[in-house]
Design a protein around this motif. Structure first.
Motif, PDB file in Angstrom:
ATOM      1  N   PHE A   1     -91.604  24.366  12.665  1.00  0.00           N
ATOM      2  CA  PHE A   1     -91.290  23.234  13.531  1.00  0.00           C
ATOM      3  C   PHE A   1     -90.073  22.446  13.060  1.00  0.00           C
ATOM      4  O   PHE A   1     -89.299  21.948  13.872  1.00  0.00           O
ATOM      5  CB  PHE A   1     -92.503  22.306  13.646  1.00  0.00           C
ATOM      6  CG  PHE A   1     -93.595  22.864  14.516  1.00  0.00           C
ATOM      7  CD1 PHE A   1     -93.381  23.067  15.872  1.00  0.00           C
ATOM      8  CD2 PHE A   1     -94.820  23.198  13.982  1.00  0.00           C
ATOM      9  CE1 PHE A   1     -94.373  23.588  16.678  1.00  0.00           C
ATOM     10  CE2 PHE A   1     -95.828  23.730  14.781  1.00  0.00           C
ATOM     11  CZ  PHE A   1     -95.602  23.922  16.133  1.00  0.00           C
ATOM     12  N   GLN A   2     -89.888  22.322  11.747  1.00  0.00           N
ATOM     13  CA  GLN A   2     -88.731  21.556  11.277  1.00  0.00           C
ATOM     14  C   GLN A   2     -87.418  22.251  11.634  1.00  0.00           C
ATOM     15  O   GLN A   2     -86.408  21.590  11.872  1.00  0.00           O
ATOM     16  CB  GLN A   2     -88.823  21.326   9.768  1.00  0.00           C
ATOM     17  CG  GLN A   2     -89.840  20.257   9.398  1.00  0.00           C
ATOM     18  CD  GLN A   2     -89.549  19.620   8.048  1.00  0.00           C
ATOM     19  OE1 GLN A   2     -88.499  19.834   7.454  1.00  0.00           O
ATOM     20  NE2 GLN A   2     -90.486  18.837   7.571  1.00  0.00           N
TER      21      GLN A   2
ATOM     22  N   ARG B   1     -96.011  15.964  15.113  1.00  0.00           N
ATOM     23  CA  ARG B   1     -96.554  16.749  16.206  1.00  0.00           C
ATOM     24  C   ARG B   1     -97.907  17.320  15.822  1.00  0.00           C
ATOM     25  O   ARG B   1     -98.849  17.308  16.600  1.00  0.00           O
ATOM     26  CB  ARG B   1     -95.584  17.887  16.569  1.00  0.00           C
ATOM     27  CG  ARG B   1     -96.101  18.748  17.702  1.00  0.00           C
ATOM     28  CD  ARG B   1     -95.244  19.989  17.911  1.00  0.00           C
ATOM     29  NE  ARG B   1     -93.937  19.646  18.451  1.00  0.00           N
ATOM     30  CZ  ARG B   1     -93.025  20.573  18.781  1.00  0.00           C
ATOM     31  NH1 ARG B   1     -93.292  21.849  18.582  1.00  0.00           N
ATOM     32  NH2 ARG B   1     -91.868  20.216  19.263  1.00  0.00           N
ATOM     33  N   ASN B   2     -98.022  17.826  14.618  1.00  0.00           N
ATOM     34  CA  ASN B   2     -99.290  18.373  14.119  1.00  0.00           C
ATOM     35  C   ASN B   2     -99.184  18.557  12.608  1.00  0.00           C
ATOM     36  O   ASN B   2     -98.207  18.121  11.997  1.00  0.00           O
ATOM     37  CB  ASN B   2     -99.628  19.699  14.823  1.00  0.00           C
ATOM     38  CG  ASN B   2     -98.485  20.697  14.724  1.00  0.00           C
ATOM     39  OD1 ASN B   2     -97.925  20.889  13.647  1.00  0.00           O
ATOM     40  ND2 ASN B   2     -98.124  21.314  15.831  1.00  0.00           N
ATOM     41  N   GLN B   3    -100.172  19.204  12.028  1.00  0.00           N
ATOM     42  CA  GLN B   3    -100.214  19.342  10.574  1.00  0.00           C
ATOM     43  C   GLN B   3     -99.250  20.394  10.045  1.00  0.00           C
ATOM     44  O   GLN B   3     -99.152  20.562   8.829  1.00  0.00           O
ATOM     45  CB  GLN B   3    -101.640  19.718  10.156  1.00  0.00           C
ATOM     46  CG  GLN B   3    -102.130  21.029  10.762  1.00  0.00           C
ATOM     47  CD  GLN B   3    -103.562  21.343  10.388  1.00  0.00           C
ATOM     48  OE1 GLN B   3    -103.990  21.046   9.282  1.00  0.00           O
ATOM     49  NE2 GLN B   3    -104.306  21.923  11.303  1.00  0.00           N
TER      50      GLN B   3
ATOM     51  N   TRP C   1     -95.735  27.730   8.046  1.00  0.00           N
ATOM     52  CA  TRP C   1     -95.796  28.389   9.344  1.00  0.00           C
ATOM     53  C   TRP C   1     -96.952  27.820  10.172  1.00  0.00           C
ATOM     54  O   TRP C   1     -98.006  27.495   9.652  1.00  0.00           O
ATOM     55  CB  TRP C   1     -96.021  29.898   9.177  1.00  0.00           C
ATOM     56  CG  TRP C   1     -94.862  30.631   8.589  1.00  0.00           C
ATOM     57  CD1 TRP C   1     -94.672  30.952   7.280  1.00  0.00           C
ATOM     58  CD2 TRP C   1     -93.744  31.150   9.303  1.00  0.00           C
ATOM     59  NE1 TRP C   1     -93.502  31.628   7.128  1.00  0.00           N
ATOM     60  CE2 TRP C   1     -92.903  31.773   8.357  1.00  0.00           C
ATOM     61  CE3 TRP C   1     -93.364  31.149  10.643  1.00  0.00           C
ATOM     62  CZ2 TRP C   1     -91.717  32.396   8.701  1.00  0.00           C
ATOM     63  CZ3 TRP C   1     -92.173  31.763  10.995  1.00  0.00           C
ATOM     64  CH2 TRP C   1     -91.368  32.374  10.037  1.00  0.00           C
ATOM     65  N   SER C   2     -96.741  27.740  11.466  1.00  0.00           N
ATOM     66  CA  SER C   2     -97.835  27.397  12.374  1.00  0.00           C
ATOM     67  C   SER C   2     -98.568  28.685  12.749  1.00  0.00           C
ATOM     68  O   SER C   2     -98.038  29.784  12.556  1.00  0.00           O
ATOM     69  CB  SER C   2     -97.294  26.726  13.634  1.00  0.00           C
ATOM     70  OG  SER C   2     -96.691  27.684  14.489  1.00  0.00           O
TER      71      SER C   2
END
Length: 267
Positions: free
Chosen positions: A20-21, A3-5, A13-14
């Motif tokens: 996300f996991q 989805r993203n980095q 953390w985003s």
């Protein structure tokens, strides 16, 4: 691929404060076959839909006995669920050996949540991709907990997890206020009705559902956690279908009576 980095590691953390996991593991629970749990003051019932992987295969077990006073139903990765149910079984055995008393259900759910939470703080681990409904009986009565892959756990009067579980939740939300006074037979019927809501038109039979119950008998002794045999489940399903069809028969008879009464007046 990703989805993203920020979803390559469970410990990353985003910027929005998300892991996300962990969210992916919670999504795995939503993709699993539906499970339902509900409780009264003295009994708790677990039910699960049996979904084979293909027409040529058998279904995987979704309901497991943990101890005489407790059991679990799971949605998500069944392999992860088996590992966690074995962990719960060992916890119950160890507590019973040391204290000569059954492990309280609240502490059982807490230890399961602690084990799941560790997997969200170690970069070399992944979250368990399974959600568990923990049902049991202790000195304070019957209990039902939902344990999430994130490590959170909540106590419920009734709850449903898995694919198309929203239909079952809607059914349970309309009826849960009276569950404290329900008999075991009534709890089983509502559990089967909730499972039926998740089947999307597929006929409910004893072969595509599993039901288990634990509780306290009228004399105060423990009714151990056990799977209800298929014959009894089918009998309950047949009685439910008979009740659903019953209102249609009197209405047709009433119309015939009205027709016979109206004939002399027409003459």
């Amino acid at each position: 691929m990703f989805r993203n980095q920020y979803d390559t590691d469970v410990t990353t953390w985003s910027p929005q404060g998300r892991l996300f996991q962990v969210e992916y593991a919670m999504e795995a629970v939503k993709q699993g076959s539906a499970c339902v749990g509900l409780r009264s003051r003295t009994h708790a019932v677990l039910a699960a839909a049996n979904k084979p992987a293909s027409e040529l295969s058998s279904y995987q077990r979704k309901v497991f006995r943990v101890a005489d006073h407790a059991g679990v139903a799971l949605a998500g990765l069944t392999a992860d669920g088996r590992v966690l149910s074995r962990f719960l079984r060992n916890e119950c055995i160890n507590h019973s050996f040391v204290y000569e008393a059954p492990l309280p259900v609240s502490r059982l759910a807490l230890r399961l949540a602690d084990k799941a939470q560790v997997c969200t703080q170690r970069s070399w681990k992944r979250p368990y991709g399974v959600g568990l409904l923990v049902a049991g009986l202790d000195e304070s009565g019957a209990h039902l907990y939902y344990n999430c892959p994130s490590g959170n756990y909540f106590e419920y009067q009734a709850f449903a997890i898995g694919s198309r579980s929203q239909a079952a939740k809607t059914f349970l939300e309309r009826r849960f206020e009276g569950y404290n006074d329900y008999t075991p037979e009534q709890l089983i019927k509502d559990a089967l009705s909730a499972i039926k809501e998740t089947l999307q038109g597929e006929k409910l039979t004893s072969s595509n559902c599993t039901v288990a119950i634990v509780g306290r008998k009228d004399d105060g002794t423990l009714e151990p956690f056990e799977m209800i045999d298929a014959k009894r489940i089918q009998e309950i399903i047949d009685s439910m279908e008979a009740v659903e069809e019953a209102p249609a028969e009197p209405s047709s008879m009433q119309e015939e009576e009205r027709g016979s009464d109206a004939a002399p007046m027409d003459i």
